[in-house]
Write a protein that holds these residues in place. Structure first.
Motif, short mmCIF file in Angstrom:
data_model
loop_
_atom_site.label_atom_id
_atom_site.label_comp_id
_atom_site.label_asym_id
_atom_site.label_seq_id
_atom_site.Cartn_x
_atom_site.Cartn_y
_atom_site.Cartn_z
N ALA A 108 56.58 44.22 19.62
CA ALA A 108 56.09 44.84 18.46
C ALA A 108 55.54 43.84 17.41
CB ALA A 108 57.15 45.52 17.64
N TRP A 109 55.89 42.37 17.42
CA TRP A 109 55.25 41.44 16.47
C TRP A 109 54.02 41.26 17.09
CZ3 TRP A 109 54.79 39.65 12.15
CH2 TRP A 109 54.11 38.43 12.14
N GLY A 110 53.63 41.29 18.36
CA GLY A 110 52.38 41.22 18.66
C GLY A 110 51.44 42.32 18.15
N GLN A 111 51.93 43.60 18.34
CA GLN A 111 51.27 44.66 17.96
C GLN A 111 50.98 44.50 16.27
OE1 GLN A 111 49.91 47.31 19.69
NE2 GLN A 111 49.04 47.77 17.51
N ALA A 112 51.89 43.96 15.59
CA ALA A 112 51.59 44.11 14.04
C ALA A 112 50.93 42.86 13.79
CB ALA A 112 53.23 43.78 13.43
N ARG A 113 50.99 41.81 14.65
CA ARG A 113 50.02 40.80 14.49
C ARG A 113 48.50 41.03 14.68
NH1 ARG A 113 51.64 36.95 18.12
NH2 ARG A 113 50.14 37.90 19.60
N ASP A 114 48.29 41.73 15.79
CA ASP A 114 46.93 42.24 15.88
C ASP A 114 46.36 43.26 14.91
OD1 ASP A 114 46.99 40.81 18.44
OD2 ASP A 114 47.32 42.51 19.66
N ASP A 115 47.30 44.22 14.44
CA ASP A 115 47.03 45.06 13.29
C ASP A 115 46.59 44.23 12.09
OD1 ASP A 115 47.38 47.35 14.95
OD2 ASP A 115 49.30 47.66 14.11
N LEU A 116 47.16 42.97 11.77
CA LEU A 116 46.90 42.51 10.56
C LEU A 116 45.56 41.72 10.80
CD1 LEU A 116 50.34 40.74 9.65
CD2 LEU A 116 49.03 42.47 8.32
N ALA A 117 45.23 41.08 12.03
CA ALA A 117 44.13 40.26 12.37
C ALA A 117 42.89 41.25 12.18
CB ALA A 117 44.19 39.52 13.94
N LEU A 118 43.21 42.50 12.91
CA LEU A 118 41.92 43.20 12.95
C LEU A 118 41.85 44.14 11.69
CD1 LEU A 118 42.38 44.70 16.66
CD2 LEU A 118 40.55 42.85 15.85
#
Length: 85
Positions: A34-44
């Motif tokens: 979930a952290w990977g998903q959240a990190r991607d959402d923030l980056a994108l």
């Protein structure tokens, strides 16, 4: 009746603690993913098309809450091994 109720007390505590430990492991993996998903959402800077808000608004709480569940499960596993209910 749970199958663990048929076991002697020390073995029953070990199996219940194992169940809590596996639950903690599952939620730790969930937190990591979930952290990977959240990190991607923030980056994108992804925006929800339906709500018009950043996806991170609702994906960021998931890793935190998963870590809280994992912590609580580990706490229960240790409590069970120490002889608690």
């Amino acid at each position: 009746m749970a199958l663990t109720e048929l076991l002697p007390s020390p073995l029953r505590r070990a199996f219940v603690a194992l169940g809590f430990a596996l639950t903690a492991l599952l939620f730790l993996v969930l937190a990591l993913l979930a952290w990977g998903q959240a990190r991607d959402d923030l980056a994108l800077q992804a925006i929800s098309p339906a709500l018009g808000i950043p996806n991170a608004f609702y994906t960021l709480p998931t890793p935190l809450l998963a870590l809280l569940v994992a912590f609580r499960a580990l706490e229960r596993a240790l409590g069970t091994l120490r002889g608690g209910a």
